[in-house]
Scaffold this motif. Structure first.
Motif, mmCIF file in Angstrom:
data_model
loop_
_atom_site.group_PDB
_atom_site.id
_atom_site.type_symbol
_atom_site.label_atom_id
_atom_site.label_comp_id
_atom_site.label_asym_id
_atom_site.label_seq_id
_atom_site.Cartn_x
_atom_site.Cartn_y
_atom_site.Cartn_z
ATOM 1 N N GLY A 26 -20.635 -17.721 20.885
ATOM 2 C CA GLY A 26 -19.406 -16.988 20.617
ATOM 3 C C GLY A 26 -19.488 -15.963 19.505
ATOM 4 O O GLY A 26 -18.506 -15.271 19.234
ATOM 5 N N TRP A 27 -20.633 -15.860 18.834
ATOM 6 C CA TRP A 27 -20.720 -14.924 17.710
ATOM 7 C C TRP A 27 -20.658 -13.468 18.150
ATOM 8 O O TRP A 27 -20.065 -12.637 17.466
ATOM 9 C CB TRP A 27 -22.010 -15.179 16.921
ATOM 10 C CG TRP A 27 -21.880 -16.268 15.909
ATOM 11 C CD1 TRP A 27 -20.967 -17.280 15.909
ATOM 12 C CD2 TRP A 27 -22.676 -16.448 14.737
ATOM 13 N NE1 TRP A 27 -21.160 -18.100 14.819
ATOM 14 C CE2 TRP A 27 -22.207 -17.612 14.078
ATOM 15 C CE3 TRP A 27 -23.759 -15.763 14.195
ATOM 16 C CZ2 TRP A 27 -22.764 -18.086 12.899
ATOM 17 C CZ3 TRP A 27 -24.317 -16.247 13.015
ATOM 18 C CH2 TRP A 27 -23.830 -17.384 12.372
ATOM 19 N N TYR A 28 -21.294 -13.153 19.264
ATOM 20 C CA TYR A 28 -21.365 -11.758 19.720
ATOM 21 C C TYR A 28 -21.163 -11.691 21.226
ATOM 22 O O TYR A 28 -21.479 -12.618 21.954
ATOM 23 C CB TYR A 28 -22.730 -11.130 19.371
ATOM 24 C CG TYR A 28 -23.168 -11.345 17.950
ATOM 25 C CD1 TYR A 28 -22.496 -10.734 16.890
ATOM 26 C CD2 TYR A 28 -24.244 -12.182 17.645
ATOM 27 C CE1 TYR A 28 -22.882 -10.946 15.577
ATOM 28 C CE2 TYR A 28 -24.638 -12.397 16.333
ATOM 29 C CZ TYR A 28 -23.953 -11.781 15.297
ATOM 30 O OH TYR A 28 -24.331 -12.007 14.002
ATOM 31 N N GLN A 76 -12.005 -11.630 22.418
ATOM 32 C CA GLN A 76 -13.422 -11.342 22.624
ATOM 33 C C GLN A 76 -14.086 -11.168 21.256
ATOM 34 O O GLN A 76 -13.423 -10.785 20.287
ATOM 35 C CB GLN A 76 -13.608 -10.048 23.447
ATOM 36 C CG GLN A 76 -13.158 -10.158 24.893
ATOM 37 C CD GLN A 76 -14.120 -10.969 25.731
ATOM 38 O OE1 GLN A 76 -15.278 -11.140 25.368
ATOM 39 N NE2 GLN A 76 -13.640 -11.493 26.842
ATOM 40 N N PRO A 77 -15.384 -11.432 21.158
ATOM 41 C CA PRO A 77 -16.076 -11.181 19.896
ATOM 42 C C PRO A 77 -15.929 -9.733 19.464
ATOM 43 O O PRO A 77 -15.874 -8.832 20.301
ATOM 44 C CB PRO A 77 -17.537 -11.516 20.236
ATOM 45 C CG PRO A 77 -17.447 -12.463 21.391
ATOM 46 C CD PRO A 77 -16.262 -12.014 22.179
ATOM 47 N N ASP A 78 -15.845 -9.498 18.163
ATOM 48 C CA ASP A 78 -15.692 -8.140 17.639
ATOM 49 C C ASP A 78 -16.910 -7.280 17.938
ATOM 50 O O ASP A 78 -16.798 -6.084 18.179
ATOM 51 C CB ASP A 78 -15.479 -8.179 16.120
ATOM 52 C CG ASP A 78 -14.047 -8.534 15.766
ATOM 53 O OD1 ASP A 78 -13.209 -8.525 16.669
ATOM 54 O OD2 ASP A 78 -13.786 -8.819 14.588
ATOM 55 N N THR A 79 -18.092 -7.879 17.875
ATOM 56 C CA THR A 79 -19.331 -7.117 18.014
ATOM 57 C C THR A 79 -19.897 -7.239 19.417
ATOM 58 O O THR A 79 -20.096 -8.347 19.919
ATOM 59 C CB THR A 79 -20.383 -7.613 17.003
ATOM 60 O OG1 THR A 79 -19.869 -7.470 15.687
ATOM 61 C CG2 THR A 79 -21.681 -6.819 17.133
ATOM 62 N N ALA A 127 -27.415 -7.353 13.960
ATOM 63 C CA ALA A 127 -26.051 -7.768 13.624
ATOM 64 C C ALA A 127 -26.038 -8.508 12.292
ATOM 65 O O ALA A 127 -25.146 -8.298 11.459
ATOM 66 C CB ALA A 127 -25.485 -8.641 14.741
ATOM 67 N N LYS A 128 -27.023 -9.375 12.082
ATOM 68 C CA LYS A 128 -27.123 -10.056 10.778
ATOM 69 C C LYS A 128 -27.569 -9.085 9.695
ATOM 70 O O LYS A 128 -27.150 -9.190 8.533
ATOM 71 C CB LYS A 128 -28.120 -11.216 10.869
ATOM 72 C CG LYS A 128 -27.662 -12.374 11.726
ATOM 73 C CD LYS A 128 -28.645 -13.529 11.679
ATOM 74 C CE LYS A 128 -29.970 -13.206 12.316
ATOM 75 N NZ LYS A 128 -30.903 -14.362 12.307
ATOM 76 N N GLY A 129 -28.421 -8.133 10.062
ATOM 77 C CA GLY A 129 -28.949 -7.172 9.095
ATOM 78 C C GLY A 129 -27.886 -6.307 8.460
ATOM 79 O O GLY A 129 -28.102 -5.739 7.381
ATOM 80 N N ASP A 132 -13.883 -17.836 20.347
ATOM 81 C CA ASP A 132 -13.285 -16.915 19.376
ATOM 82 C C ASP A 132 -14.068 -16.894 18.067
ATOM 83 O O ASP A 132 -13.578 -16.424 17.046
ATOM 84 C CB ASP A 132 -11.832 -17.325 19.072
ATOM 85 C CG ASP A 132 -10.968 -17.307 20.319
ATOM 86 O OD1 ASP A 132 -11.313 -16.576 21.246
ATOM 87 O OD2 ASP A 132 -9.964 -18.050 20.352
ATOM 88 N N GLU A 133 -15.315 -17.385 18.090
ATOM 89 C CA GLU A 133 -16.040 -17.628 16.853
ATOM 90 C C GLU A 133 -16.322 -16.354 16.069
ATOM 91 O O GLU A 133 -16.354 -16.363 14.850
ATOM 92 C CB GLU A 133 -17.350 -18.356 17.165
ATOM 93 C CG GLU A 133 -17.860 -19.167 16.008
ATOM 94 C CD GLU A 133 -18.870 -20.217 16.427
ATOM 95 O OE1 GLU A 133 -19.996 -20.164 15.909
ATOM 96 O OE2 GLU A 133 -18.531 -21.068 17.257
ATOM 97 N N ASP A 134 -16.531 -15.233 16.748
ATOM 98 C CA ASP A 134 -16.852 -14.006 16.013
ATOM 99 C C ASP A 134 -15.666 -13.531 15.191
ATOM 100 O O ASP A 134 -15.808 -13.124 14.039
ATOM 101 C CB ASP A 134 -17.297 -12.894 16.973
ATOM 102 C CG ASP A 134 -17.757 -11.661 16.233
ATOM 103 O OD1 ASP A 134 -18.741 -11.755 15.491
ATOM 104 O OD2 ASP A 134 -17.107 -10.611 16.369
ATOM 105 N N ASP A 135 -14.465 -13.577 15.791
ATOM 106 C CA ASP A 135 -13.265 -13.235 15.017
ATOM 107 C C ASP A 135 -13.139 -14.161 13.824
ATOM 108 O O ASP A 135 -12.842 -13.737 12.702
ATOM 109 C CB ASP A 135 -12.019 -13.343 15.905
ATOM 110 C CG ASP A 135 -11.917 -12.180 16.883
ATOM 111 O OD1 ASP A 135 -12.372 -11.083 16.526
ATOM 112 O OD2 ASP A 135 -11.412 -12.374 17.997
ATOM 113 N N GLY A 136 -13.356 -15.458 14.049
ATOM 114 C CA GLY A 136 -13.273 -16.424 12.965
ATOM 115 C C GLY A 136 -14.321 -16.191 11.912
ATOM 116 O O GLY A 136 -14.072 -16.380 10.715
#
Length: 431
Positions: free
Chosen positions: A118-120, A266-269, A292-294, A413-417
């Protein structure tokens, strides 16, 4: 002079040699990483790391081609044409299984990088030629002579506390170059992700010829980066022959394909990855996950951030990043505490990277310098610092799990969170 230059590179007992023009580039004090403070011995450190990587690449190719003599240009050319001749058949097979292979690539890369689903949002495109029209091929030119003088600044030592704006900018450029090398080095694992038994089994079910053909193409592709410097330079300056691309986009931007149904989070990224064949698509997806982490390594000063991007994030820098990056990643993994890779800490590496990249440029470069050092006492010093970061990462990971539970955030929803969680800690994630 040429003989003396070659002797500076440690080839060990192997007969294979890099392209002479690349050898000269590695020996130059003006090469991309030679002036980086993390490379304390300058060109000698660059040569050491790149030659170590070259040895592994050469061994891989020899293994793939049955230990044939790969020393001569003629043999290398024959292997290249033999392997590249398989592309048409590969793409024909992949076209018939496009959706299945795209999903397999996403699943395999998320698992390899231990990134929660859910991150991306990941948008894969297999079998397509990437659009290179928006590539930045060369560093952006300084706006005036004053900026030009900044390029000639001597890098301050690690114990200087008060930095001028120009010194801070130079250090941020060097930090970004190291992060880019780590990103590219990590993405290289995507080249051979098809060798994972579970992935190989899925590919064999589609067509047993894919595995061997992928192996040959990726092995000769890696080897070319060390032996065909003129061709690699042409590709990095023109975009011709580029077989993959990744970009990070805001999934909520108007006009973007992402965003989902009305009312659906949806994830932001969004990571948009394009690859002509499956291993290249995997490379680009992993590169996107690492980029994305960078973003957490960018300067919080918007002026410096944009200048660093314009000077460093260019296609012409990628060949050297691909040569040196895998060795830096390997040195990092060697110096990290073993507990990071325990099954019970699955996914911790992502929090570790986020915290590592947030460290100010001076300290970050000092840590990397210790990590890649040949002095074991320096490596132990890096490990001790990594252990501190690991403990912070464990705490942050636990706090995020508590935060999700308190806020009622599910995995989709993990990316928003994640963004909200970082904001609650006063951490911004530059776009």
């Amino acid at each position: 002079m040429a003989k003396k230059l070659k002797e500076q590179l440690d080839y060990g007992n192997r007969p294979e040699r890099m392209d002479p023009s690349l050898e000269r580039k590695l020996a130059s004090p003006d090469s991309l990483y030679a002036q980086n403070p993390a490379m304390r011995k300058g060109p000698a450190d660059v040569q050491r790391l790149v030659s170590q990587r070259f040895g592994k690449v050469a061994d891989k190719l020899k293994e793939v081609v049955g230990n044939r003599n790969i020393n001569s240009r003629q043999v290398q050319g024959m292997i290249y044409h033999e392997m590249m001749g398989k592309l048409r058949n590969i793409m024909s097979i992949e076209a018939r299984h496009k959706d299945e292979l795209e999903q397999l690539a996403v699943d395999a890369c998320l698992q390899e990088q231990q990134v929660p689903e859910g991150w991306y949002q990941i948008e894969p495109h297999l079998g397509e030629q990437p659009d290179t029209s928006d590539f930045r091929y060369q560093p952006e030119e300084p706006e005036d002579k004053e900026d030009d003088e900044k390029e000639k600044l001597e890098i301050p030592s690690f114990d200087i506390e008060d930095l001028t704006h120009e010194e801070e900018l130079e250090l941020e450029k060097h930090k970004r170059n190291i992060i880019n090398a780590i990103i590219q080095g990590s993405a290289k694992r995507g080249h051979y992700i098809f060798q994972e038994p579970s992935i190989k089994a899925r590919l064999d079910a589609i067509d047993p010829s894919l595995y061997g053909d992928y192996l040959g193409i990726m092995a000769i592709n890696d080897f070319m980066y060390f032996t065909m410097e003129q061709m690699i330079e042409m590709m990095s300056q023109s975009g011709q022959g580029v077989a993959g691309k990744v970009s990070l986009e805001d999934a909520d931007d108007e006009g973007e394909e992402g965003g989902g149904e009305e009312g659906e989070e949806q994830p932001d990224t969004k990571i948009v990855a394009v690859g002509m064949i499956f291993p290249i698509l995997c490379h680009e997806i992993i590169k996107g996950l690492e980029e994305a982490k960078g973003r957490h390594g960018h300067s919080k000063n918007p002026d410096i951030r944009e200048k660093v991007r314009g000077a460093v994030d260019v296609l012409s820098n990628e060949p050297m990043q691909l040569r040196i990056g895998p060795e830096i990643v390997e040195k990092l993994r060697h110096a990290m505490p073993d507990e990071i890779f325990d099954e019970s800490n699955k996914g911790l590496i992502n929090w570790f990277h986020i915290l590592l990249y947030q460290i100010p440029a001076q300290e970050f470069l000092e840590i990397i310098g210790n990590t890649i050092s040949e002095d074991e006492s320096k490596v132990k010093k890096a490990t001790a610092r990594f252990r501190e970061i690991m403990k912070e990462a464990m705490t942050m990971k636990e706090e995020f799990e508590d935060y999700k539970e308190e806020e009622g955030i599910d995995s989709e929803d993990e990316d928003d969170g994640l963004d909200d969680f970082f904001s609650s800690l006063g951490i911004s994630r530059p776009k």
